[in-house]
Design a protein around this motif. Structure first.
Motif, PDB file in Angstrom:
ATOM      1  N   GLU A  38     -30.904  36.698 -13.190  1.00  0.00           N
ATOM      2  CA  GLU A  38     -30.409  35.459 -13.792  1.00  0.00           C
ATOM      3  C   GLU A  38     -29.057  35.149 -13.164  1.00  0.00           C
ATOM      4  O   GLU A  38     -28.166  36.002 -13.150  1.00  0.00           O
ATOM      5  CB  GLU A  38     -30.252  35.624 -15.304  1.00  0.00           C
ATOM      6  N   ILE A  39     -28.920  33.948 -12.634  1.00  0.00           N
ATOM      7  CA  ILE A  39     -27.666  33.529 -12.001  1.00  0.00           C
ATOM      8  C   ILE A  39     -27.057  32.422 -12.847  1.00  0.00           C
ATOM      9  O   ILE A  39     -27.701  31.416 -13.136  1.00  0.00           O
ATOM     10  CB  ILE A  39     -27.903  33.015 -10.568  1.00  0.00           C
ATOM     11  N   THR A  40     -25.808  32.634 -13.239  1.00  0.00           N
ATOM     12  CA  THR A  40     -25.093  31.666 -14.056  1.00  0.00           C
ATOM     13  C   THR A  40     -23.794  31.306 -13.354  1.00  0.00           C
ATOM     14  O   THR A  40     -23.094  32.194 -12.863  1.00  0.00           O
ATOM     15  CB  THR A  40     -24.755  32.257 -15.447  1.00  0.00           C
ATOM     16  N   LYS A  57      -7.927  34.184  -9.304  1.00  0.00           N
ATOM     17  CA  LYS A  57      -8.862  35.034  -8.566  1.00  0.00           C
ATOM     18  C   LYS A  57     -10.156  34.346  -8.158  1.00  0.00           C
ATOM     19  O   LYS A  57     -10.974  34.955  -7.494  1.00  0.00           O
ATOM     20  CB  LYS A  57      -9.207  36.260  -9.403  1.00  0.00           C
ATOM     21  N   ILE A  58     -10.360  33.095  -8.555  1.00  0.00           N
ATOM     22  CA  ILE A  58     -11.654  32.466  -8.289  1.00  0.00           C
ATOM     23  C   ILE A  58     -11.894  32.323  -6.786  1.00  0.00           C
ATOM     24  O   ILE A  58     -10.942  32.161  -6.034  1.00  0.00           O
ATOM     25  CB  ILE A  58     -11.810  31.118  -9.006  1.00  0.00           C
ATOM     26  N   PRO A  59     -13.145  32.428  -6.396  1.00  0.00           N
ATOM     27  CA  PRO A  59     -14.317  32.715  -7.198  1.00  0.00           C
ATOM     28  C   PRO A  59     -14.373  34.181  -7.609  1.00  0.00           C
ATOM     29  O   PRO A  59     -13.912  35.069  -6.884  1.00  0.00           O
ATOM     30  CB  PRO A  59     -15.484  32.378  -6.266  1.00  0.00           C
ATOM     31  N   VAL A  60     -14.961  34.417  -8.751  1.00  0.00           N
ATOM     32  CA  VAL A  60     -15.141  35.761  -9.293  1.00  0.00           C
ATOM     33  C   VAL A  60     -16.638  35.964  -9.509  1.00  0.00           C
ATOM     34  O   VAL A  60     -17.313  35.085 -10.048  1.00  0.00           O
ATOM     35  CB  VAL A  60     -14.386  35.917 -10.638  1.00  0.00           C
ATOM     36  N   GLY A  65     -21.940  41.514 -16.238  1.00  0.00           N
ATOM     37  CA  GLY A  65     -20.685  41.447 -16.977  1.00  0.00           C
ATOM     38  C   GLY A  65     -19.552  42.270 -16.413  1.00  0.00           C
ATOM     39  O   GLY A  65     -18.438  42.218 -16.917  1.00  0.00           O
ATOM     40  N   GLU A  66     -19.797  43.012 -15.332  1.00  0.00           N
ATOM     41  CA  GLU A  66     -18.756  43.840 -14.718  1.00  0.00           C
ATOM     42  C   GLU A  66     -18.279  43.188 -13.428  1.00  0.00           C
ATOM     43  O   GLU A  66     -19.081  42.682 -12.640  1.00  0.00           O
ATOM     44  CB  GLU A  66     -19.295  45.239 -14.419  1.00  0.00           C
ATOM     45  N   THR A  92     -31.956  54.215 -15.773  1.00  0.00           N
ATOM     46  CA  THR A  92     -30.966  54.071 -16.846  1.00  0.00           C
ATOM     47  C   THR A  92     -30.202  52.782 -16.640  1.00  0.00           C
ATOM     48  O   THR A  92     -30.021  52.331 -15.524  1.00  0.00           O
ATOM     49  CB  THR A  92     -29.928  55.228 -16.846  1.00  0.00           C
ATOM     50  N   ALA A  93     -29.718  52.222 -17.717  1.00  0.00           N
ATOM     51  CA  ALA A  93     -28.852  51.057 -17.607  1.00  0.00           C
ATOM     52  C   ALA A  93     -27.475  51.533 -17.196  1.00  0.00           C
ATOM     53  O   ALA A  93     -27.031  52.591 -17.605  1.00  0.00           O
ATOM     54  CB  ALA A  93     -28.791  50.320 -18.950  1.00  0.00           C
ATOM     55  N   GLY A  94     -26.795  50.753 -16.369  1.00  0.00           N
ATOM     56  CA  GLY A  94     -25.473  51.124 -15.914  1.00  0.00           C
ATOM     57  C   GLY A  94     -25.508  52.380 -15.072  1.00  0.00           C
ATOM     58  O   GLY A  94     -24.819  53.343 -15.333  1.00  0.00           O
ATOM     59  N   ALA A  95     -26.312  52.366 -14.044  1.00  0.00           N
ATOM     60  CA  ALA A  95     -26.601  53.581 -13.293  1.00  0.00           C
ATOM     61  C   ALA A  95     -25.537  53.986 -12.302  1.00  0.00           C
ATOM     62  O   ALA A  95     -25.737  54.953 -11.593  1.00  0.00           O
ATOM     63  CB  ALA A  95     -27.933  53.410 -12.565  1.00  0.00           C
TER      64      ALA A  95
END
Length: 116
Positions: A38-40, A57-60, A65-66, A92-95
């Motif tokens: 998903e790209i937002t 800092k843009i673009p970020v 979320g990290e 695992t999530a956050g591998a």
């Protein structure tokens, strides 16, 4: 699902370049992975909290979320990060560091019996 969030603002040349990099990298991915992404795009002008945090800092680019990067987004670094996320999402999530630590544990366990 992997979420990419690009934070920028209108009429920002680097933001346009970063968006093009994200689109190009995602277009290169296998269909199954690209479809699970998903790209937002968010503007700092629409959200005072984003403005306060990222205006210099843009673009970020955030991945799940990290913070992944800011100012200039490297296609190679983004490709590597997405490949790592995709590989880790099946176990695992956050591998990130957790997967690396888990990968090292069996080797350490194998060394222990040899010392007996």
């Amino acid at each position: 699902m992997i979420t990419l969030t690009l934070i920028g603002k209108p009429d920002c040349h680097l933001c346009d370049v970063a968006s093009d990099v994200v689109d190009a990298v995602v277009a290169e991915l296998p269909d199954a992975l690209a479809e699970d992404m998903e790209i937002t795009e968010l503007s700092i002008l629409d959200d005072p909290a984003l403005y306060e945090k990222y205006w210099e800092k843009i673009p970020v680019l955030l991945i799940d979320g990290e913070l992944h990067g800011h100012w200039r987004i490297s296609p190679d670094r983004l490709r590597d990060a997405l490949a790592e996320k995709a590989a880790g999402s099946s176990t695992t999530a956050g591998a990130g560091p957790t997967a690396a630590a888990l990968a090292q544990e069996p080797a350490e366990a194998q060394d222990s019996p040899a010392q007996d």
